[in-house]
Structures are given as structure tokens and as C-alpha cells.
Design a protein around this motif. Structure first.
Motif, PDB file in Angstrom:
ATOM      1  N   SER A 138     -24.917 -63.336  14.854  1.00  0.00           N
ATOM      2  CA  SER A 138     -23.662 -64.080  14.921  1.00  0.00           C
ATOM      3  C   SER A 138     -22.709 -63.429  15.912  1.00  0.00           C
ATOM      4  CB  SER A 138     -22.986 -64.145  13.552  1.00  0.00           C
ATOM      5  OG  SER A 138     -22.548 -62.861  13.148  1.00  0.00           O
ATOM      6  N   MET A 139     -21.803 -64.239  16.401  1.00  0.00           N
ATOM      7  CA  MET A 139     -20.663 -63.746  17.179  1.00  0.00           C
ATOM      8  C   MET A 139     -19.425 -64.436  16.655  1.00  0.00           C
ATOM      9  SD  MET A 139     -21.983 -63.426  21.133  1.00  0.00           S
ATOM     10  CE  MET A 139     -20.456 -62.627  21.693  1.00  0.00           C
ATOM     11  N   THR A 195     -26.337 -67.953  15.105  1.00  0.00           N
ATOM     12  CA  THR A 195     -27.304 -68.239  16.166  1.00  0.00           C
ATOM     13  C   THR A 195     -27.742 -69.694  16.131  1.00  0.00           C
ATOM     14  OG1 THR A 195     -28.082 -65.963  16.140  1.00  0.00           O
ATOM     15  CG2 THR A 195     -29.547 -67.609  17.106  1.00  0.00           C
ATOM     16  N   GLY A 196     -27.898 -70.243  14.935  1.00  0.00           N
ATOM     17  CA  GLY A 196     -28.333 -71.627  14.817  1.00  0.00           C
ATOM     18  C   GLY A 196     -27.260 -72.640  15.172  1.00  0.00           C
ATOM     19  N   GLY A 197     -26.037 -72.170  15.379  1.00  0.00           N
ATOM     20  CA  GLY A 197     -24.956 -73.053  15.782  1.00  0.00           C
ATOM     21  C   GLY A 197     -23.963 -73.391  14.690  1.00  0.00           C
ATOM     22  N   ASN A 237     -24.290 -72.207  25.683  1.00  0.00           N
ATOM     23  CA  ASN A 237     -25.712 -72.207  25.373  1.00  0.00           C
ATOM     24  C   ASN A 237     -26.579 -71.754  26.552  1.00  0.00           C
ATOM     25  OD1 ASN A 237     -25.552 -73.034  22.655  1.00  0.00           O
ATOM     26  ND2 ASN A 237     -25.229 -75.146  23.310  1.00  0.00           N
ATOM     27  N   ALA A 238     -26.027 -71.874  27.738  1.00  0.00           N
ATOM     28  CA  ALA A 238     -26.769 -71.385  28.900  1.00  0.00           C
ATOM     29  C   ALA A 238     -26.754 -69.861  28.941  1.00  0.00           C
ATOM     30  CB  ALA A 238     -26.178 -71.955  30.174  1.00  0.00           C
ATOM     31  N   ARG A 239     -25.670 -69.328  28.383  1.00  0.00           N
ATOM     32  CA  ARG A 239     -25.538 -67.878  28.290  1.00  0.00           C
ATOM     33  C   ARG A 239     -25.218 -67.572  26.842  1.00  0.00           C
ATOM     34  NH1 ARG A 239     -20.909 -66.138  32.132  1.00  0.00           N
ATOM     35  NH2 ARG A 239     -19.940 -67.988  31.228  1.00  0.00           N
TER      36      ARG A 239
END
Length: 116
Positions: free
Chosen positions: A32-33, A52-54, A72-74
Motif C-alpha cells: 500500500s501507499m 495494490t489492488g486499487g 498505473n504506468a508508474r
């Protein structure tokens, strides 16, 4: 692992700010962030987190006003869009990363000041 936070500042009540947090270094797997905040004389508290899963989680005090997103690209960059800011949102905001192994990393903090 290093976390670089940016985007804090001074804003009038009702205004908006966007915080950014970029993680770098040996990041193998992120759980997580998120963002925690600490107001003067108070304990640090969770503001918002994205897994992580959103999926996301917010403190009740910021629901409907703050939105946490991830690039999501980074996958190592997260943003906190803060709208309709109130004086009680004034705090130092800290970015936090938790790895799947359970390691916890903190950024240096960015000051958000809301004037009434």
C-alpha cells in the motif's frame, strides 16, 4: 527506499491542493501507499491509503473531499487530490509505503496550511 513528497502549500479555505509522492529505490513489492497527517499537538493519523489492488480507504473527516490515486504506468507514484479544504486540514502530510514484507517507509513530510 526513498519517498519524495511534494505539493503542499498555503491555500484559503474552500481551495484545493494536490500532493504527490514518488517512491524510488529497491522496491520489490508494494502492499500500500498512502498519506498520513499530523496537526500541531496531535497524533499522526491516516488520511487516505490505496492498496495494490486499487482499493482505497479514507479517514471519515476527508471522505468526499480527498481522493487518492495511483499512476498505473508508474506504480510507485501516488497523488492526493484535496478539495474543499478546511482549516482543520492544516497539518504536515507524510507519504507512507508498506511493502508486502511488512516494511514501512515514510517520506519527509509536506506542510499544508489552510487559512480561514
Amino acid at each position: 527506499v526513498q519517498l519524495q513528497a511534494s505539493g503542499g502549500g498555503l491555500v484559503q479555505a474552500g481551495g484545493s491542493l494536490r500532493l504527490s509522492c514518488a517512491a524510488s529505490g529497491s522496491i520489490f513489492s508494494i502492499n500500500s501507499m498512502g498519506w498520513h497527517r499530523q496537526a500541531p499537538g496531535k497524533q499522526r493519523e491516516l488520511a487516505a491509503v490505496i492498496l495494490t489492488g486499487g482499493s482505497t480507504n479514507y479517514a471519515d473527516s476527508v471522505k468526499g473531499r480527498f481522493t487518492i490515486t495511483r499512476d498505473n504506468a508508474r506504480g510507485t507514484v501516488v497523488y492526493l487530490q484535496m478539495n474543499d479544504l478546511k482549516s482543520e486540514d492544516t497539518a504536515v502530510y507524510y507519504c507512507k509505503l508498506v511493502s508486502r514484507a511488512g516494511s514501512v517507509y515514510w517520506g519527509q513530510g509536506t506542510q499544508v496550511t489552510v487559512s480561514s
